[in-house]
Design an enzyme around this catalytic site. Structure first.
Site, PDB file in Angstrom:
ATOM      1  N   CYS A  17       0.846  -1.195   0.000  1.00 26.38           N
ATOM      2  CA  CYS A  17       0.000   0.000   0.000  1.00 26.38           C
ATOM      3  C   CYS A  17       0.884   1.249   0.000  1.00 26.38           C
ATOM      4  CB  CYS A  17      -0.895  -0.005   1.236  1.00 26.38           C
ATOM      5  SG  CYS A  17      -2.067   1.390   1.257  1.00 26.38           S
ATOM      6  N   ARG A  48       2.971   4.735   6.333  1.00 31.67           N
ATOM      7  CA  ARG A  48       3.392   3.989   7.527  1.00 31.67           C
ATOM      8  C   ARG A  48       3.846   2.564   7.218  1.00 31.67           C
ATOM      9  NH1 ARG A  48      -2.254   4.988  10.359  1.00 31.67           N
ATOM     10  NH2 ARG A  48      -2.790   4.522   8.184  1.00 31.67           N
ATOM     11  N   HIS A  64      -2.357  -3.989   4.989  1.00 29.95           N
ATOM     12  CA  HIS A  64      -2.164  -3.629   6.396  1.00 29.95           C
ATOM     13  C   HIS A  64      -3.506  -3.345   7.047  1.00 29.95           C
ATOM     14  CE1 HIS A  64      -2.704   0.833   5.905  1.00 29.95           C
ATOM     15  NE2 HIS A  64      -2.478   0.493   4.657  1.00 29.95           N
ATOM     16  N   CYS A  72      -6.222  -0.027   6.835  1.00 30.02           N
ATOM     17  CA  CYS A  72      -5.977   0.552   5.510  1.00 30.02           C
ATOM     18  C   CYS A  72      -7.103   1.516   5.109  1.00 30.02           C
ATOM     19  CB  CYS A  72      -5.864  -0.565   4.475  1.00 30.02           C
ATOM     20  SG  CYS A  72      -5.489   0.060   2.819  1.00 30.02           S
ATOM     21  N   ASP A  92       0.396   3.781   1.686  1.00 31.77           N
ATOM     22  CA  ASP A  92       0.359   4.355   3.037  1.00 31.77           C
ATOM     23  C   ASP A  92       1.780   4.609   3.563  1.00 31.77           C
ATOM     24  OD1 ASP A  92       0.200   4.475   5.996  1.00 31.77           O
ATOM     25  OD2 ASP A  92      -1.909   4.006   5.659  1.00 31.77           O
TER      26      ASP A  92
HETATM   27 ZN    ZN Z   1      -3.456   1.167   2.964  1.00 29.26          ZN
END
Ligand code: ZN
Length: 204
Positions: free
Chosen positions: A35, A39, A91, A94, A37
Site C-alpha cells: 500500500c 506507515r 495492512h 488501511c 500508506d
Molecule cells: Zn493502505
C-alpha cells in the site's frame, strides 16, 4: 538534503564498497506489492536493505489486470530480475479498504479504484455480513483483499509462464499490523496451483 548527506556518509563509513556494489547491479529476490500508506515502507518493516526488494505501491495494494504500471513492474521483476517471491502486503487500518466499505462518493478517479475493493467485499459477502463487530469486519476484508490480489497475480500470463518454465515465484499474501509492527501471513500460492482452468493459458 542534510539527512541524505548524513545517511550517505554513514553508509560509506560502515562499508566503503556500499554504493559501488549497489550501483553495479540489482539482484533482488523479492517483488513487494504494497500500500502507498506512508506507515508501511517495505524495506523498514522487513529489515532489508536497498537492493533486496523491488517495490510497487498503490492505494490498498491492488493487482488490477488493466493497470499497465503494476503489470510492467511485475513483468520486469518476474521475467528479467527473476525474483523468487512476490509478496502482496496489505495492512490493518488501511484507509483505502475502509473507504470502500462506505457509501461516500469520492468522485472519479478514486471511485473507480475503490470499486475493485467493493468487488472483493461482494465476493465474500456471506462471511463478512455476519461479522457484527465493525473493526473485525474491516480487518477481515483487509485479509480477503490481500488473498484476492494474490489470486489475481496467478491469473496473469506473466506468473503462469514463470511457473511453467522455472517453477517460481512463490506468491505470498501478508498483512502488516500498524499497532504492533508484525506481519501476518494470510495466504500462499506455490507454483502451478491456480487450479482454475478458465484462467489458465496454454502455449506459454
Ligand atoms: Zn493502505
Amino acid at each position: 538534503m542534510l539527512e541524505n548527506k548524513a545517511w550517505a556518509q554513514e553508509k560509506v563509513e560502515e562499508d566503503s564498497e556500499y554504493f559501488n556494489r549497489l550501483a553495479e547491479i540489482q539482484t533482488p529476490d523479492f517483488l513487494w506489492i504494497g500500500c502507498s500508506d506512508s506507515r508501511v515502507p517495505a524495506n523498514e518493516i522487513t529489515g532489508t536493505q536497498p537492493g533486496e526488494i523491488f517495490v510497487h505501491r498503490n492505494i490498498a495494494n491492488m493487482v488490477i489486470h488493466t493497470d499497465v504500471n503494476l503489470l510492467s513492474v511485475l513483468d520486469y521483476a518476474v521475467t528479467y530480475l527473476k525474483v523468487k517471491h512476490v509478496i502482496v502486503c496489505g495492512h490493518y487500518g488501511c484507509g483505502g479498504v475502509k473507504a470502500a466499505m462506505t457509501n461516500h462518493d469520492y468522485k472519479q478517479v478514486l471511485n473507480m479504484w475503490l470499486r475493485n475493493i467493493k468487488d472483493v467485499y461482494r465476493l465474500n459477502k456471506d462471511e463478512l455480513d455476519v461479522i457484527e463487530n465493525e473493526e473485525a469486519k474491516f480487518d477481515r476484508l483487509v485479509e480477503m483483499n490481500v488473498k484476492e490480489q494474490v489470486i489475481h497475480l496467478a491469473k496473469t500470463s506473466i506468473i503462469q509462464r514463470a511457473w511453467k518454465h522455472e517453477q517460481r515465484p512463490q506468491l505470498h499474501g501478508w498483512v502488516y499490523g500498524l499497532k504492533d509492527g508484525l506481519i501476518k501471513p494470510v495466504f500462499e500460492m506455490e507454483p502451478n496451483t491456480l487450479n482454475d482452468p478458465l484462467y489458465e493459458y496454454e502455449d506459454l
